[in-house]
Design a protein around this motif. Structure first.
Motif, PDB file in Angstrom:
ATOM      1  N   HIS A 123       0.842  -1.198   0.000  1.00 12.13           N
ATOM      2  CA  HIS A 123       0.000   0.000   0.000  1.00 12.13           C
ATOM      3  C   HIS A 123       0.878   1.250   0.000  1.00 12.13           C
ATOM      4  O   HIS A 123       0.860   2.062   0.926  1.00 12.13           O
ATOM      5  CB  HIS A 123      -0.919  -0.009   1.223  1.00 12.13           C
ATOM      6  CG  HIS A 123      -1.946   1.094   1.212  1.00 12.13           C
ATOM      7  ND1 HIS A 123      -2.855   1.255   0.198  1.00 12.13           N
ATOM      8  CD2 HIS A 123      -2.190   2.083   2.106  1.00 12.13           C
ATOM      9  CE1 HIS A 123      -3.619   2.306   0.463  1.00 12.13           C
ATOM     10  NE2 HIS A 123      -3.225   2.829   1.615  1.00 12.13           N
ATOM     11  N   GLN A 126      -5.671   5.030  -6.511  1.00  2.56           N
ATOM     12  CA  GLN A 126      -4.890   4.784  -5.303  1.00  2.56           C
ATOM     13  C   GLN A 126      -5.519   5.427  -4.073  1.00  2.56           C
ATOM     14  O   GLN A 126      -5.058   5.220  -2.965  1.00  2.56           O
ATOM     15  CB  GLN A 126      -3.461   5.308  -5.474  1.00  2.56           C
ATOM     16  CG  GLN A 126      -2.583   4.441  -6.364  1.00  2.56           C
ATOM     17  CD  GLN A 126      -1.132   4.890  -6.332  1.00  2.56           C
ATOM     18  OE1 GLN A 126      -0.783   5.945  -5.797  1.00  2.56           O
ATOM     19  NE2 GLN A 126      -0.265   4.081  -6.922  1.00  2.56           N
ATOM     20  N   PRO A 135      -2.170   6.596   0.143  1.00  5.13           N
ATOM     21  CA  PRO A 135      -1.272   5.490   0.455  1.00  5.13           C
ATOM     22  C   PRO A 135      -0.021   5.956   1.205  1.00  5.13           C
ATOM     23  O   PRO A 135       0.269   7.154   1.298  1.00  5.13           O
ATOM     24  CB  PRO A 135      -0.908   4.930  -0.920  1.00  5.13           C
ATOM     25  CG  PRO A 135      -1.123   6.057  -1.863  1.00  5.13           C
ATOM     26  CD  PRO A 135      -2.239   6.865  -1.305  1.00  5.13           C
ATOM     27  N   ASN A 136       0.723   4.989   1.720  1.00  2.15           N
ATOM     28  CA  ASN A 136       1.962   5.281   2.444  1.00  2.15           C
ATOM     29  C   ASN A 136       2.970   5.982   1.536  1.00  2.15           C
ATOM     30  O   ASN A 136       3.079   5.657   0.359  1.00  2.15           O
ATOM     31  CB  ASN A 136       2.578   3.996   2.987  1.00  2.15           C
ATOM     32  CG  ASN A 136       1.698   3.333   4.024  1.00  2.15           C
ATOM     33  OD1 ASN A 136       0.898   3.984   4.673  1.00  2.15           O
ATOM     34  ND2 ASN A 136       1.846   2.026   4.175  1.00  2.15           N
ATOM     35  N   CYS A 193       2.986   8.779   0.223  1.00  5.45           N
ATOM     36  CA  CYS A 193       2.441   9.616  -0.842  1.00  5.45           C
ATOM     37  C   CYS A 193       3.016  11.031  -0.716  1.00  5.45           C
ATOM     38  O   CYS A 193       3.043  11.605   0.384  1.00  5.45           O
ATOM     39  CB  CYS A 193       0.919   9.669  -0.731  1.00  5.45           C
ATOM     40  SG  CYS A 193       0.115  10.658  -1.994  1.00  5.45           S
TER      41      CYS A 193
END
Length: 379
Positions: free
Chosen positions: A35, A76, A127-128, A130
């Motif tokens: 992710h 996303q 998401p992570n 980003c």
């Protein structure tokens, strides 16, 4: 259109940011994290910063825009709000749309097609790692990304203020002859630590800075009373017995850390940080028990006046320097430095009304108070 910017700082920082996000995302994928966001190219970062900077200097009905841009495609995001027609990423568009998206947690989604950058809508969940670009005030931009665990303050990577660029160090700042000194500061100066489990003192620092009244938070060892020797008595707003609301929340098992728990922690943190707006110091234990607020700090009997401190800042080029405590701020900073000088196992968190934030701790190897400026981590 993706092209050369007219804001020089955007050009100056874009390549460094490209390398940072590419590295963080690659490492996350190696750890098995699926992710994660798409890493932006330098020219995209430059164009986003350029548009956001010039938008920040404009006004719409007397107000400057406060916006947050996130680089990701709609697929996303989670439950995105999609515009029927794409909007061009430009200062004029950002200024016009700004009033509708200035509430905390709302990001304008930015993506590209060939050499065309556009805004596709809004999202709250990203998401992570980003790439996020915040515009909190005119001429001030903050590059950041979402914490890996998804809870708490985003991790700041760089701060741009006019022609000034501050890039947060990924490793601890170094103090002469004491390379491991800042490890004692709960990882405040390392980006990796901000991706780990919730750091309550970080959340308290953010909340203290947000009320914009200034304040002091003293963190003393649990189970001891020595700190009282550095406080004038009677303490006007003493709490007895110690209030343990936040302490009890932090004792819950990790499995119980759900959204309701996160909301409870946020409320408890804001309530405690709000007390620091009262004139004087708020005192808690390192287990987050509240002993009182509005306390007046005094020099411990038999202890000398603090005359020198080591000042550091966790940014590239921010070398440690020795200075007089009065040069680091006003009376709050001076009294906090004296408290840590006399109570060497304590921490002091000091917020200024102008937004500066300093952590004071004791350097055992240098036998001196350390003042660690962390403004760039809290924006």
């Amino acid at each position: 259109m993706i092209g050369k910017s007219t804001y020089q700082a955007a050009r100056k920082v874009s390549k460094t940011m490209e390398q940072h996000f590419a590295g963080q995302i690659a490492e996350a994928r190696l750890r098995g994290d699926d992710h994660v966001a798409t890493a932006p190219r330098a020219e995209i970062i430059e164009a986003m910063i350029d548009a956001a900077f010039w938008a920040s200097l404009r006004r719409e009905e007397g107000h400057s825009p406060k916006i947050s841009l996130a680089f990701l495609p709609p697929d996303q995001a989670v439950q995105p709000l999609l515009f029927e027609h794409h909007l061009t990423l430009s200062p004029s568009v950002l200024t016009k749309i700004g009033p509708g998206v200035e509430r905390p947690g709302i990001h304008l989604g930015v993506w590209y097609e060939k050499d065309y950058l556009y805004i596709w809508g809004t999202t709250r969940i990203i998401p992570n790692f980003c790439f996020v670009l915040d515009v909190p005030e005119p001429g001030l931009l903050v590059v950041k990304h979402r914490r890996q665990d998804g809870f708490g303050k985003f991790v700041n990577v760089a701060v741009l203020l006019g022609d000034q660029v501050k890039i947060v160090k990924e490793q601890n700042a170094q103090v002469p002859e004491c390379p491991d000194l800042l490890n004692s500061l709960l990882g405040f100066s390392t980006l990796s630590a901000w991706n780990q489990s919730l750091n309550v003192l970080v959340q308290l620092a953010v909340s203290m800075r947000a009320h914009k009244r200034g304040g002091i938070l003293l963190v003393v060892p649990a189970g001891t009373e020595e700190w009282r020797q550095s406080i004038r008595h009677p303490m006007k707003y003493s709490v007895g017995p110690a209030f343990s609301g936040l302490a009890e929340l932090m004792l819950k098992n990790e499995d119980e850390h759900e959204y309701s728990w996160q909301d409870d922690v946020n409320r408890a943190v804001d309530a405690l940080a709000g007390l620091t707006a009262v004139d004087g110091a708020t005192i808690i234990s390192d287990r987050y028990e509240l002993f009182g607020f509005g306390a007046k700090i005094k020099r411990r009997e038999g202890c000398p006046l603090v005359e020198k401190i080591i000042v550091t800042e966790p940014v590239v080029g921010g070398e440690a320097m020795v200075d007089h405590p009065a040069q680091s701020g006003g009376t709050r900073h001076l009294s906090a430095a004296q408290f840590v000088h006399d109570q060497q196992d304590a921490l002091a968190l000091v917020a200024s009304q102008d937004g500066r934030f300093t952590i004071f701790s004791w350097s055992a190897c240098e036998q001196m108070v350390l003042a660690h400026r962390i403004d760039t981590l809290l924006l």
